[in-house]
Design an enzyme around this catalytic site. Structure first.
Site, PDB file in Angstrom:
ATOM      1  N   ALA A   1      42.634  43.026  43.538  1.00 38.97           N
ATOM      2  CA  ALA A   1      43.204  44.072  42.689  1.00 38.97           C
ATOM      3  C   ALA A   1      43.976  43.489  41.506  1.00 38.97           C
ATOM      4  O   ALA A   1      45.095  43.891  41.203  1.00 38.97           O
ATOM      5  CB  ALA A   1      44.094  45.014  43.505  1.00 38.97           C
TER       6      ALA A   1
ATOM      7  N   ASP B   1      48.810  42.659  54.921  1.00 37.68           N
ATOM      8  CA  ASP B   1      48.449  43.896  54.213  1.00 37.68           C
ATOM      9  C   ASP B   1      47.813  44.887  55.186  1.00 37.68           C
ATOM     10  O   ASP B   1      46.924  45.651  54.823  1.00 37.68           O
ATOM     11  CB  ASP B   1      47.508  43.597  53.041  1.00 37.68           C
ATOM     12  CG  ASP B   1      47.425  44.759  52.041  1.00 37.68           C
ATOM     13  OD1 ASP B   1      48.272  45.660  52.103  1.00 37.68           O
ATOM     14  OD2 ASP B   1      46.494  44.751  51.206  1.00 37.68           O
TER      15      ASP B   1
ATOM     16  N   HIS C   1      38.938  39.720  52.450  1.00 39.99           N
ATOM     17  CA  HIS C   1      39.527  39.977  51.131  1.00 39.99           C
ATOM     18  C   HIS C   1      39.342  38.792  50.198  1.00 39.99           C
ATOM     19  O   HIS C   1      39.181  38.959  48.983  1.00 39.99           O
ATOM     20  CB  HIS C   1      41.016  40.284  51.264  1.00 39.99           C
ATOM     21  CG  HIS C   1      41.320  41.647  51.757  1.00 39.99           C
ATOM     22  ND1 HIS C   1      41.208  41.995  53.079  1.00 39.99           N
ATOM     23  CD2 HIS C   1      41.737  42.766  51.099  1.00 39.99           C
ATOM     24  CE1 HIS C   1      41.542  43.264  53.227  1.00 39.99           C
ATOM     25  NE2 HIS C   1      41.862  43.760  52.040  1.00 39.99           N
TER      26      HIS C   1
END
Length: 379
Positions: free
Chosen positions: A215, A269, A246
């Site tokens: 992100a 996360d 990720h």
């Protein structure tokens, strides 16, 4: 007084045999154990400082955004099962009143729970970029605002410790100044920043990068983006979701080669689905589907994780090639230093909190101790 006697423990940069006396704090190492109650551990166990997760939304079916002390208690007890002894309850982009409710719950819950300790809040959103919003709600994104952050911090009882923000947005400079003035880590994330914009944020006082590579504007040879500044600027401490989902193992190795090991902080996360069976879950009012260790929205967007901290540590050793000690540091002393808490936690030393993770040779968690109290046992 209790004591681990003749155990293998990670102390002063190496694993060695030691005696450790403790009550709420560590009272003695290789001394002071006379008369103490012996805590027996399985053969081959290794005692480390407890893990610190500075970015976790939920676990065990509960989420920090539920806005209740009961939800925080579930998260606290669930995280203890993976060796985590302290964490930041992490919010997300949502309507203002919902964020305030979550922050008030943290203030009410206080320092000590029935498992991992709640150190405070990681405010992830609403000060983010729509382009890189990930699994967060676009309709609730706000421009960075020192005034709104101050309101949030008051609701949290002054317990906001980290704020994720997009530095290219108007108002970012004022938000960074508020963070610097109030001892909060300003963390670059969910951002479309150019390399120059990210670097200026670091010049202004930003000191973190939220879930590095995820992100955020990627590295290229013409504009290094937020990811490139994360790799090259040693003022910035890089969060890493080391689940090999990720971030690929190869990219994890690149980060480890570019950054001093003291500047990498493992996070999970994780969302409320962690610790539960595969199936449908929820994040920020959105349906999340968990299968084979991956949590995704219906459109395939990754939506947090179900990663356990001990697995992240193992991945750094086995997939990245770090030593045991380096991998453990990424989950213990590194996050402690990032939050300015290194004098009280993050390593095994006399006078520090008696927060311990007890691991076997395969990084499975055998026991967890918080403030000298055993809160999880699996042997």
């Amino acid at each position: 007084m209790k004591a681990f006697k003749n155990v293998r423990a990670y102390i002063d940069g190496k694993v060695r045999t030691a005696d450790i006396a403790f009550d709420g704090k560590i009272a003695g190492i290789d001394g002071g154990t006379d008369g103490a109650e012996a805590v027996r551990l399985p053969d081959g166990a290794i005692v480390t400082a407890g893990f610190i997760d500075t970015h976790v939304h939920g676990a065990g079916g509960a989420d920090a955004m539920d806005g209740t002390t009961a939800a925080l208690d579930v998260i606290s007890k669930t995280l203890a099962r993976e060796g985590t002894t302290a964490f930041l309850a992490t919010t997300m982009t949502a309507p203002r009143e919902q964020i305030l409710s979550a922050l008030r719950a943290v203030a009410e819950y206080g320092d000590e729970g029935n498992g991992a300790q709640v150190l405070g809040v990681h405010l992830e959103g609403p000060f983010i970029s729509e382009k890189y919003k990930g699994a967060q709600r676009a309709d609730c994104i706000r421009k960075p605002s020192a005034e709104l952050l101050a309101e949030f911090n008051r609701a949290a009882g002054g317990r906001i410790k980290t704020v994720t923000f997009a530095p290219e947005q108007d108002g970012a400079d004022g938000l960074i100044k508020y963070c610097v003035d109030n001892g909060i880590v300003a963390s670059i994330g969910h951002t479309a920043a150019t390399g120059d914009q990210a670097r200026r944020a670091a010049d202004a006082g930003a000191r973190g990068v939220t879930h590095t590579f995820n992100a955020q504007s990627p590295f290229s040879h013409r504009d290094v983006g937020a990811a490139g500044v994360a790799l090259g600027d040693d003022r910035l401490v890089c969060e890493l979701i080391a689940d090999c989902i990720h971030v690929s193992a190869e990219a994890m190795r690149v980060l480890a080669r570019c950054k001093p090991t003291g500047k990498i902080v493992l996070i999970t996360d994780a969302i409320r689905a962690k610790g539960l069976a595969d199936g449908e879950s929820e994040l920020g009012g959105q349906a999340v589907f968990v299968k084979d260790g991956q949590a995704r929205l219906k459109d395939g967007t990754l939506a947090g994780s179900v990663l356990k901290m001990n697995v992240a540590v193992r991945n750094m050793a086995e997939k990245v090639g770090m030593t045991f000690e380096q991998a453990v540091d990424c989950a213990t002393i590194n996050p402690a230093r990032k939050l300015g808490l290194q004098d009280e936690r993050g390593s095994i030393a006399v006078g520090k909190r008696a927060d311990f993770a007890v691991l076997d040779k395969d990084y499975n968690v055998l026991a967890t101790f918080v403030n000298g109290k055993q809160v999880y046992r699996n042997y």
